[in-house]
Design an enzyme around this catalytic site. Structure first.
Site, PDB file in Angstrom:
ATOM      1  CG  HIS A 188      -6.622   5.582  -0.588  1.00 52.14           C
ATOM      2  ND1 HIS A 188      -6.966   6.440   0.438  1.00 52.14           N
ATOM      3  CD2 HIS A 188      -5.454   4.997  -0.213  1.00 52.14           C
ATOM      4  CE1 HIS A 188      -6.039   6.376   1.386  1.00 52.14           C
ATOM      5  NE2 HIS A 188      -5.108   5.518   1.011  1.00 52.14           N
TER       6      HIS A 188
ATOM      7  CG  HIS B 247      -1.891   1.124   1.269  1.00 53.33           C
ATOM      8  ND1 HIS B 247      -3.196   1.006   0.825  1.00 53.33           N
ATOM      9  CD2 HIS B 247      -1.755   2.405   1.697  1.00 53.33           C
ATOM     10  CE1 HIS B 247      -3.808   2.166   0.980  1.00 53.33           C
ATOM     11  NE2 HIS B 247      -2.966   3.038   1.513  1.00 53.33           N
ATOM     12  CD  GLU B 248       1.850   3.838   3.510  1.00 53.56           C
ATOM     13  OE1 GLU B 248       2.321   4.928   3.116  1.00 53.56           O
ATOM     14  OE2 GLU B 248       0.665   3.714   3.863  1.00 53.56           O
TER      15      GLU B 248
ATOM     16  CB  CYS C  56      -3.638  -0.300  -8.658  1.00 52.39           C
ATOM     17  SG  CYS C  56      -4.967   0.665  -7.883  1.00 52.39           S
TER      18      CYS C  56
END
Length: 212
Positions: free
Chosen positions: A169, A159-160, A196
């Site tokens: 997001h 995620h980071e 993504c």
């Protein structure tokens, strides 16, 4: 590794802060991250830089929910990580590493009373002069089930990492979809969604092109 090979990849220096005895868990998670990146043909690799020493004098108590929570202030961790990254770059300025990731055993706390990081499952990052500094607390992910804890940390790192390449997001079945509860986080797939991943591939390809 030859310099030519280096220029086909970009690297993330990785360290941890705090008292953590089971270092094998950290190595296991980092190995899984790198295997996932290789399998996804994503030209980023995490490099372990050893433990980051932050003096006990930096520890502070933060009032959370009527109790005192001990931790290093986020500001001190960011400064220490930035200094560590510069130290590594000074060893070899040609090495393409413009990111550092710090795992901490303490909750993310701050001297700023309006900064409520303890209840956040995911981490924090800051850009300093083009360098991306990332921090993730392992505290919210703690579990007696080591496999579950490793899975939670693994997803937190992805995620980071996504944010460090300017990924927003996501609302789909994706590690970039932030949870409101730990149960929701456990239900997230340990991967980026196709949309993504395409954005990440584009962003990292552009970065590697510029570093050549």
């Amino acid at each position: 590794m030859q310099l030519g090979d280096r220029k086909e990849l970009t690297y993330v220096g990785t360290t941890y802060i705090g008292n953590f005895m089971d270092k094998s868990l950290i190595f296991e998670v980092l190995d899984r991250v790198n295997r996932y990146l290789i399998q996804s043909d994503f030209p980023v690799r995490f490099v372990y830089l050893g433990k980051l020493e932050v003096g006990p004098g930096y520890l502070i108590n933060i009032p959370v929910g009527g109790v005192q929570v001990k931790g290093y202030p986020l500001e001190a961790i960011i400064e220490a990580l930035y200094a560590k990254l510069l130290q590594e770059l000074n060893k070899d300025e040609s090495f393409p590493m413009r990111r550092i990731f710090g795992l901490t055993t303490f909750p993310l706390v701050s001297r700023n009373k309006y900064f409520h990081m303890y209840d956040k499952f995911l981490g924090f990052q800051q850009e300093i002069l083009g360098m991306k500094i990332m921090v993730l607390s392992m505290k919210p992910f703690e579990s007696e089930n080591k496999e579950l804890m490793a899975e939670r940390i693994f997803k937190g790192i992805l995620h980071e990492l996504g944010h460090s390449f300017d990924l927003d997001h996501c609302s789909g079945e994706c590690v970039m979809n932030p949870p409101s509860t730990l149960e929701e986080w456990d239900e997230r797939p340990p991967s980026y969604c196709p949309s993504c991943m395409r954005k990440l591939q584009s962003a990292v390809s552009a970065e590697i092109f510029l570093q050549k």
